[in-house]
Design a protein around this motif. Structure first.
Motif, short mmCIF file in Angstrom:
data_model
loop_
_atom_site.label_atom_id
_atom_site.label_comp_id
_atom_site.label_asym_id
_atom_site.label_seq_id
_atom_site.Cartn_x
_atom_site.Cartn_y
_atom_site.Cartn_z
N ILE A 59 34.72 12.79 12.04
CA ILE A 59 33.92 13.99 12.25
C ILE A 59 32.62 13.64 12.95
O ILE A 59 32.20 14.33 13.90
CB ILE A 59 33.64 14.70 10.91
CG1 ILE A 59 34.95 15.16 10.26
CG2 ILE A 59 32.69 15.87 11.11
CD1 ILE A 59 35.73 16.16 11.06
N THR A 60 31.98 12.55 12.52
CA THR A 60 30.72 12.13 13.15
C THR A 60 30.92 11.79 14.61
O THR A 60 30.13 12.21 15.48
CB THR A 60 30.14 10.92 12.40
OG1 THR A 60 29.85 11.29 11.04
CG2 THR A 60 28.86 10.42 13.07
N HIS A 61 31.99 11.06 14.92
CA HIS A 61 32.26 10.69 16.32
C HIS A 61 32.49 11.94 17.17
O HIS A 61 31.95 12.06 18.28
CB HIS A 61 33.47 9.78 16.39
CG HIS A 61 33.95 9.51 17.79
ND1 HIS A 61 33.27 8.66 18.65
CD2 HIS A 61 35.02 10.00 18.48
CE1 HIS A 61 33.91 8.63 19.82
NE2 HIS A 61 34.96 9.43 19.74
N GLN A 62 33.28 12.86 16.65
CA GLN A 62 33.55 14.09 17.40
C GLN A 62 32.28 14.90 17.63
O GLN A 62 32.06 15.45 18.72
CB GLN A 62 34.58 14.94 16.65
CG GLN A 62 35.97 14.33 16.62
CD GLN A 62 36.96 15.23 15.90
OE1 GLN A 62 37.17 16.37 16.28
NE2 GLN A 62 37.58 14.72 14.84
N LEU A 63 31.44 14.97 16.61
CA LEU A 63 30.18 15.70 16.77
C LEU A 63 29.26 15.03 17.78
O LEU A 63 28.55 15.71 18.54
CB LEU A 63 29.49 15.86 15.42
CG LEU A 63 30.10 16.91 14.49
CD1 LEU A 63 29.51 16.81 13.09
CD2 LEU A 63 29.89 18.32 15.05
N GLU A 64 29.26 13.72 17.79
CA GLU A 64 28.45 13.00 18.79
C GLU A 64 28.92 13.33 20.20
O GLU A 64 28.10 13.59 21.10
CB GLU A 64 28.54 11.49 18.54
CG GLU A 64 27.76 11.03 17.31
CD GLU A 64 28.02 9.57 16.97
OE1 GLU A 64 29.00 8.98 17.51
OE2 GLU A 64 27.25 9.01 16.17
N LYS A 65 30.22 13.34 20.41
CA LYS A 65 30.77 13.67 21.72
C LYS A 65 30.50 15.12 22.10
O LYS A 65 30.15 15.43 23.25
CB LYS A 65 32.28 13.39 21.74
CG LYS A 65 32.64 11.92 21.69
CD LYS A 65 32.19 11.21 22.97
CE LYS A 65 32.65 9.78 23.01
NZ LYS A 65 32.19 9.08 24.25
N GLU A 66 30.67 16.03 21.14
CA GLU A 66 30.42 17.43 21.40
C GLU A 66 28.94 17.68 21.67
O GLU A 66 28.59 18.47 22.56
CB GLU A 66 30.88 18.28 20.21
CG GLU A 66 32.37 18.55 20.18
CD GLU A 66 32.76 19.54 21.26
OE1 GLU A 66 32.82 20.75 20.99
OE2 GLU A 66 33.01 19.10 22.40
#
Length: 324
Positions: free
Chosen positions: A84-91
């Protein structure tokens, strides 16, 4: 503990824009998401789409297999992979590059996002909640995946942030839902919806126009029934027939026909008249991947669709909720 309330309207906005409808800041005749977000947060807010790795009960065999006939990867084609953290960083990187630094809503979009053990759900939600710049959480799910423990968890999350739960209904006709392989009935949807409503959790209902044999009257009746439920928000989608779905083959075999532009405009504008004016119209047409969209191709021109809705409502002097 963060607590953002959904009721903090900017009272001067309508006057500034000399708007004919009380819940719009851009001269629309329906309750726009733009108005809602700006009155809640006072600024632009963007959704960060997430795939938490869940599945659906009509995919894993609990109530069916293969998923909905119109579904392509449960909307996961719109998301990154990873934590979730990685996806939020990318988003966040993508959104900030396009819009500048804005608050984010963590949008659990792919598949059924209450369909997992409660401890797993809690860990995913709290990971998103603790991410910098996240000011709210939106969770897409189904009415048959809202047991007591899940609703209790959602109540806990709603005490920490702005929470909105999105419920896929699509149609009130159970025979059409069965053709779509939804795997649950309108009664099951309604039971889940009222669990949320009775718990004081904000909810948004999804409906789709253009499913199988539905008539104009059927689609309007779905909107009427949804309006009587008095939800906080509604998302109205046009059916997109995508490559790689069951519906792609059904289109080839003549089992389904895409809606015309004119029929969609008339249908959606009529549906809006039966939705309470306080209900936020969170989406009024869908976004399909240009590369995977088979039909209807006219839906790619979203500006034309939105403009057509505005023109039809203005020409006929109609507003959201004016039939109630």
């Amino acid at each position: 503990m963060r607590r953002h309330l959904f009721f903090s309207p900017i009272l001067t906005v309508r006057e500034m824009y000399n708007n004919p409808f009380p819940y719009s800041i851009d001269n629309k005749r329906y309750h726009t998401l733009n108005y809602h977000l700006k009155t809640v947060y006072g600024e632009r807010v963007m959704r960060a789409s997430l795939d938490a790795g869940f599945t659906c009960p009509n995919i894993d065999g609990k109530c069916g297999s293969g998923g909905c006939t119109y579904c392509i990867s449960g909307a996961s084609e719109f998301t990154e992979k990873g934590s979730i953290t990685h996806q939020l960083e990318k988003e966040r990187e993508r959104i900030f590059k396009k819009f500048g630094k804005v608050p984010l809503i963590a949008y659990f979009q792919a598949h059924t996002n209450t369909y997992a053990p409660v401890e797993v759900l809690k860990a995913k939600y709290e990971e998103a909640l603790n991410f910098p710049d996240v000011v709210g959480i939106s969770i897409a799910t189904r009415g048959d995946c809202l047991g007591e423990e899940v609703v209790a968890l959602l109540c806990e999350i709603s005490e920490k942030t702005n929470l909105s739960v999105e419920l896929g209904l699509q149609t009130i006709r159970d025979d059409i839902a069965k053709k779509c392989n939804r795997g649950h009935s309108y009664k099951e949807f309604e039971e889940g919806y009222f669990r949320l409503k009775n718990a004081g959790i904000r909810s948004c209902i999804h409906i789709i126009n253009g499913l199988y044999d539905e008539t104009f009257e059927d689609m309007v009746n779905t909107a009427k029934t949804v309006g009587e439920l008095n939800p906080d928000g509604v998302k109205i989608h046009l059916l997109h027939i995508m490559s790689g779905t069951i519906m792609e083959k059904e289109l080839e075999n003549g089992k389904i026909l895409p809606m015309s532009y004119e029929d969609y405009i008339k249908t959606i504008c009529t549906q809006l008249r039966y939705l309470p004016k306080e209900c936020v119209i969170e989406r009024i047409t869908g976004d399909g991947s240009r590369e995977k969209l088979i039909a209807p191709k006219w839906s790619i021109d979203k500006i034309r669709v939105l403009g057509g809705i505005d023109k039809y409502m203005a020409d006929n002097n109609i507003f959201q909720g004016d039939m109630l």
